[in-house]
Design a protein around this motif. Structure first.
Motif, PDB file in Angstrom:
ATOM      1  N   LEU A  94      25.233  40.557 -10.537  1.00 42.00           N
ATOM      2  CA  LEU A  94      26.258  41.010 -11.480  1.00 42.00           C
ATOM      3  C   LEU A  94      27.467  41.569 -10.735  1.00 42.00           C
ATOM      4  N   GLN A  95      27.206  42.344  -9.682  1.00 41.11           N
ATOM      5  CA  GLN A  95      28.302  42.878  -8.879  1.00 41.11           C
ATOM      6  C   GLN A  95      29.099  41.757  -8.223  1.00 41.11           C
TER       7      GLN A  95
ATOM      8  N   VAL B  71      21.342  51.376 -18.153  1.00 40.46           N
ATOM      9  CA  VAL B  71      22.793  51.498 -18.237  1.00 40.46           C
ATOM     10  C   VAL B  71      23.357  52.377 -17.123  1.00 40.46           C
ATOM     11  N   ASP B  72      22.701  53.488 -16.829  1.00 42.61           N
ATOM     12  CA  ASP B  72      23.221  54.397 -15.815  1.00 42.61           C
ATOM     13  C   ASP B  72      23.299  53.707 -14.451  1.00 42.61           C
ATOM     14  N   ARG B  73      22.263  52.968 -14.085  1.00 38.86           N
ATOM     15  CA  ARG B  73      22.260  52.237 -12.806  1.00 38.86           C
ATOM     16  C   ARG B  73      23.368  51.187 -12.773  1.00 38.86           C
TER      17      ARG B  73
ATOM     18  N   GLN C 232      26.797  52.897 -12.416  1.00 39.82           N
ATOM     19  CA  GLN C 232      26.957  53.406 -11.061  1.00 39.82           C
ATOM     20  C   GLN C 232      27.241  52.277 -10.073  1.00 39.82           C
ATOM     21  N   ALA C 233      26.765  51.086 -10.396  1.00 37.59           N
ATOM     22  CA  ALA C 233      27.020  49.920  -9.550  1.00 37.59           C
ATOM     23  C   ALA C 233      28.369  49.269  -9.851  1.00 37.59           C
ATOM     24  N   GLY C 234      29.128  49.843 -10.791  1.00 33.46           N
ATOM     25  CA  GLY C 234      30.449  49.315 -11.105  1.00 33.46           C
ATOM     26  C   GLY C 234      30.451  48.129 -12.040  1.00 33.46           C
TER      27      GLY C 234
ATOM     28  N   ASN D 288      35.396  49.099 -22.857  1.00 32.43           N
ATOM     29  CA  ASN D 288      34.453  48.233 -22.144  1.00 32.43           C
ATOM     30  C   ASN D 288      34.185  46.945 -22.920  1.00 32.43           C
ATOM     31  N   GLY D 289      34.088  47.064 -24.245  1.00 31.71           N
ATOM     32  CA  GLY D 289      33.910  45.875 -25.073  1.00 31.71           C
ATOM     33  C   GLY D 289      35.107  44.944 -24.976  1.00 31.71           C
TER      34      GLY D 289
END
Length: 437
Positions: A267-268, A291-293, A296-298, A349-350
């Motif tokens: 995904l990154q 979601v938090d992970r 945090q991964a952008g 974000n949407g």
């Protein structure tokens, strides 16, 4: 003084950008469907002469909510087959009902019902993946609502077509028709890796790149899906779609409840987006999107309700609350996905996921005037220390009083302006009698 179309005064304004800002006793000036200023109320009255002025002294204004994934017509199946695991729900209940009943009229009536519900709970833009996509587009156009139509592609025949080639022909014809429409856009909707073969996934990826179109796909929805992909293909589903060219910055990956470090890395690398549907995932026991992970991964994470057959409502305020609570529990961190971040998921974000963040998603000068007003004056909402916390945690969807899209009023004092609520109810009652029989 400058003449404008509309001036809205409010107790609070949450612009989303700049981040975490709350404006008090401000006004929004709107002209020709666009935001031209956000400024203190006294200054607004001195600077602008508006054709219409709306004063909302106990309200908060925020960008229209964006429901980034759903199946609007399935609102007619709300409560039809509850409390069943995904495989049983799909194969033994939903798909048989769809095979018997789904046609153009079903889709148009069900979409009208969904649109009415979404407007009344503050959604101004929705992404939809369902059959008879032209009916979805027409319903959104008639209601003056913003919409991304992701036309479905599957390997097998349905009521809408006889296979992938037919679905692509119909979907691309719709895209050509709507290409310059100010509210409705069209993208590809390959249903899932387990319902679309390599040949067609590769074809969709090539067409999307050639035509600069979005793609939305159900991905990593259940542990069983991942296990089956490993058994059949020797790789995880996201790696498979990546290898076929389907994972790009234009891709919207729906659900993503089964994620490991390799999935996050993909995904990154590709810039693909994740559409989180917490209530549907919980109801079908599909799993938990971390979601938090991801954040945090952008990785951009947006919110969707999924269809009302697996939710059972289309209230994005409820989705925000569930997303925030789940993120805290899954991440074992009470500070994970705070109220501001949850609201951003449902707005900007949407818009980023759908590729329309230059138009909407925040209340900024130059953007289109897609705006929602929520009343915070009820006794059970007092006191109001932090309006954003109330928006996320206090279940306020039914307290939406006004909705504007492109500066046009779609809801005024809880009354729909572009949808005939009585006519919709009559159509729904007819379908209920047919499906019950």
């Amino acid at each position: 003084m400058t003449s404008i179309d509309l001036l809205i005064h409010a107790r609070w304004i949450i612009p989303i950008e700049p981040a975490r800002q709350v404006l008090e006793y401000y006004a929004i000036a709107i002209d020709q469907g666009a935001i031209v200023a956000l400024l203190p109320q006294k200054e607004a009255d001195e600077r602008y002469r508006a054709n219409r002025t709306v004063r909302l002294d106990d309200h908060v204004l925020l960008p229209g909510l964006i429901n980034a994934h759903g199946h609007a017509a399935m609102t007619l199946l709300r409560g039809f087959a509850d409390d069943k695991p995904l495989d049983d729900w799909l194969n033994n209940h939903v798909w048989p009902a769809e095979k018997k009943w789904v046609n153009a009229e079903f889709v148009r009536d069900g979409t009208e019902l969904a649109i009415a519900e979404m407007i009344k709970s503050g959604t101004t833009c929705f992404s939809d993946m369902y059959f008879f996509s032209e009916e979805i587009a027409q319903a959104a156009e008639a209601a003056k609502m913003r919409c991304q139509v992701s036309f479905p592609i599957l390997d097998f025949p349905t009521a809408w077509g006889n296979g992938p080639e037919d679905y692509l022909a119909k979907g691309l014809a719709l895209e050509e028709k709507m290409r310059t429409h100010p509210l409705v856009s069209v993208g590809f909707g390959p249903h899932a890796p387990y319902t679309v073969s390599d040949r067609w996934l590769e074809k969709i990826a090539a067409l999307a790149q050639e035509r600069n179109m979005t793609m939305q796909i159900h991905l990593h929805e259940t542990a069983g899906e991942v296990e089956e992909s490993l058994r059949q293909h020797g790789i995880r589903p996201i790696q498979r779609v990546m290898n076929l060219g389907l994972l790009t910055p234009h891709t919207q990956c729906v659900h993503m409840t089964q994620i490991d470090d390799s999935d996050i890395a993909l995904l990154q690398k590709t810039g693909a987006h994740v559409i989180h549907c917490p209530e549907s995932n919980l109801k079908l026991a599909s799993g938990f999107c971390p979601v938090d992970r991801l954040q945090q991964a952008g990785i951009n994470v947006a919110l969707g309700t999924d269809g009302a057959a697996s939710n059972n409502d289309l209230d994005m305020f409820g989705e925000m609350k569930m997303a925030a609570l789940l993120a805290k529990t899954v991440g074992n961190n009470a500070a994970a996905l705070d109220a501001h971040a949850a609201l951003r998921m449902a707005t900007l974000n949407g818009a980023k996921a759908l590729g329309i963040d230059k138009l909407v998603g925040s209340l900024e000068v130059g953007k289109r005037a897609d705006i929602v007003a929520v009343a915070l004056n009820d006794l059970e909402l007092q006191p109001v220390y932090h309006p954003v916390s109330h928006l996320v945690y206090a279940s306020v969807g039914h307290r939406v009083t006004h909705v504007w899209v492109e500066g046009k009023c779609l809801l005024s004092d809880r009354k729909l302006q572009t949808v005939d609520e009585h006519a919709v109810k009559l159509k729904v009652q007819r379908w209920q009698r047919l499906l019950r029989a």
